[in-house]
Motif scaffolding. Sequence first.
Motif, PDB file in Angstrom:
ATOM      1  N   PHE A  92       0.833  -1.209   0.000  1.00  0.00           N
ATOM      2  CA  PHE A  92       0.000   0.000   0.000  1.00  0.00           C
ATOM      3  C   PHE A  92       0.866   1.255   0.000  1.00  0.00           C
TER       4      PHE A  92
ATOM      5  N   ARG B  18       2.688   1.892  -3.200  1.00  0.00           N
ATOM      6  CA  ARG B  18       1.903   2.484  -4.284  1.00  0.00           C
ATOM      7  C   ARG B  18       1.636   3.959  -4.019  1.00  0.00           C
ATOM      8  N   LEU B  19       1.506   4.317  -2.744  1.00  0.00           N
ATOM      9  CA  LEU B  19       1.281   5.728  -2.428  1.00  0.00           C
ATOM     10  C   LEU B  19       2.503   6.565  -2.787  1.00  0.00           C
TER      11      LEU B  19
ATOM     12  N   GLY C 231       5.235   5.506  -4.538  1.00  0.00           N
ATOM     13  CA  GLY C 231       5.948   5.167  -5.757  1.00  0.00           C
ATOM     14  C   GLY C 231       7.319   4.663  -5.355  1.00  0.00           C
TER      15      GLY C 231
END
Lengths: 402, 285
Positions: free
Chosen positions: B105, B108-109, B111
């Motif tokens: 998570f 993805r936030l 990068g």
Amino acid sequence: MKGESTTRSGGGPSGHGRGMARGRPGSLRRTGAIAVRIITQFRRDPRTIALIFVAPVLVMSLLGYVITEKTTTLTVAVVRSDQGPVSLVPVLERVLEGKGFELSGVRDQDDLVARVREGEFRAGLIVGPGFSADIFSGRGAGSLRLVLEGSDAVLAADISRRFAQALQELPEALAATFLAPGAAPPTPPGQPVVDYVYGGPDLGALSYFAPGYVAFFAFFFTFLLTSVSFLRERASGTMERLLASPVQRSEIVVGYLVGFGVFALGQSLVILLFAVYALGVKLAGSLGTAFVVEASLVAVAVVMGIFFSFYARNELQVIQFIPIVIIPQIVLSGFITPLETMHEPLRWLALAMPMTYANEALRAVIIRGLGLGAVLPELAILGGFIALFTLLAARLIQRRIA
Amino acid sequence: MTPTTGRDDAVVQAVGLVKRFGSIRALDGLTLGVQRGEKYGLLGPNGSGKTTLIRSIVGLVAPDEGEVRVLGEKVPSPLTSSRIGYMTQSAALYEDLTVRENLFFFARLFGTPGQTADRVEEVLRLVHLTDRSGTPVRALSGGLRQRASLAAALIHEPELLLLDEPTVGVDPELRLVLWDHFDRLNALGKTIIVSTHVMEEAERCGRIALLRAGRLLAEGSPLELKQGAGAASMEAAYLHYASQADGGDGGRRSSMTDEGRRSSRTDGARRSSRTPPKGGAADEG
Ligand SMILES: Nc1ncnc2c1ncn2[C@@H]1O[C@H](COP(=O)(O)OP(=O)(O)OP(=O)(O)O)[C@@H](O)[C@H]1O
Ligand SMILES: [Mg+2]
């Protein structure tokens, strides 16, 4: 919001520099990450999933059962003082039994009134001396008198409605008994002809309430779950982490919208399908249109949930929103009582509530069978609510940083 | 290289920071600078403003006065957030997700450089959590959580790491492992700012800021600080600077001693450090 327009040319995704973390692809990725996370969290919580999908179905079946239960037999006292010449009372009684009345003979009118007053019977029927003669000579059923106990208004209304239906069917039953097969039954004199534009006399109470239920369940669960979830995000400190990341406030809100929207819409679909196929609710319009309305309401519930979660410090305080935010919407949205019969100030209040518009639109689709075009004004207003609360919520997220 | 850090090597530059919470001044005119590649310790008792300082560097606290510049940008700036790794004081993770899901998570936030999955495995190895990566955070012990939290802060290979008491609740052995790891990151050029109560840890920093009541008591390398105070231990040095700030009245003891005693309850490694005797605050004179 802020960053979106400025970079795009930011040098491409070279390393973990500034260019990569912003711009559109990044925004989609971050929003998606939040949505996926919420869905994963849901999957880890089978009890909540059960609550979302099973609870509304259970409650609706229960309500459906209770509402259709009205046709159970009800014993009614009867005084038979009809004096012929040929007694039509047996035909009358057959029709009444078909409407769920069981007749129990009593001595006379005084006896009947006394026993209804004591509560032994909920209603009594006095068949006057001239009943059969009146019917034969076309003077109608004026010699019938229905005595209602009346302390339960709903029951009383139900009895008189069923009684009226029985009377309407009486001529046909008489014709079947006394005339040759195929002959047209005489229209009962003095009976107004009622035409329904939508629905009809057999539009069940459940079908009438179905749009309200669908709206209510979607709003209720989505609002509470979003609120609690967002509250936990703040309480556990993960909100700090989110805010310390490149994620934008609007991305957080949209991520929540998508994540919760998936479940809320699944729930709405289950409720709608269950109501239509299992409970026999009439769906006059298209499922798709009902769904669009539902989606808008769910979106309102998510952003309102986020907004209100800022005013709660713990889960118990979220529960306190039920009487403050949810119940007024149920009472005033036209779910229970029509807007038209409300006092003026209450009506203004009702107009400030999103559920009112969802209700109105869902009724238009489910009962009246209208299309998307007809509910555009309501959808626009719901869209306004979404925009308003998204803005307010985003402002609160920012304020809590400082 | 990044175009924003041209003029000097200050990664963090805080000037005249004041932050009030009601009548409390969590930060009271704090000025300090951290250079690129430094390992900088924040040492101070409970409530001295360590967390508030770190949060204002991240941009989560808007100071009432003064300003913070990070990597040349005035905070808060969306440009810096992806280059900072922030490990919160309490392990802030999603309880019902596994360690790996949490890391994915945050990956993805923020990068990640390279493949996300590779990076996640790399960070898991780094904090020795690979074999527990499928466990929901809820089921982790305090120390394991702390490690998972650190992993989340490292996921995007930030050039500035802000660690708020990263080793609280971690056993002495792993504490050494983590500090060795900080050293390694530091050797790779990452700047690290770490808050702590533990004297041994503070002594592993290149420079330390001694904080009290939102103010900077003294700043320097552990050796400089001890020499300047004429003290043998970091703790004695802290007390020296504290009483100096109080205008030399040795009677008023700093709360650091209280804090030292409190943390020795929970903190295995504390046993070895010499807590000064009760009245020994002003032993240097
Ligand atoms: N959000 C807040 N609201 C009100 N007061 C706050 C807030 N955050 C911090 N404070 C106060 O500011 C002061 C400094 O707090 P801070 O958390 O920075 O201390 P700290 O040095 O990190 O302490 P600890 O070692 O216990 O973590 C404390 O008195 C605290 O009560
Ligand atoms: Mg702290």
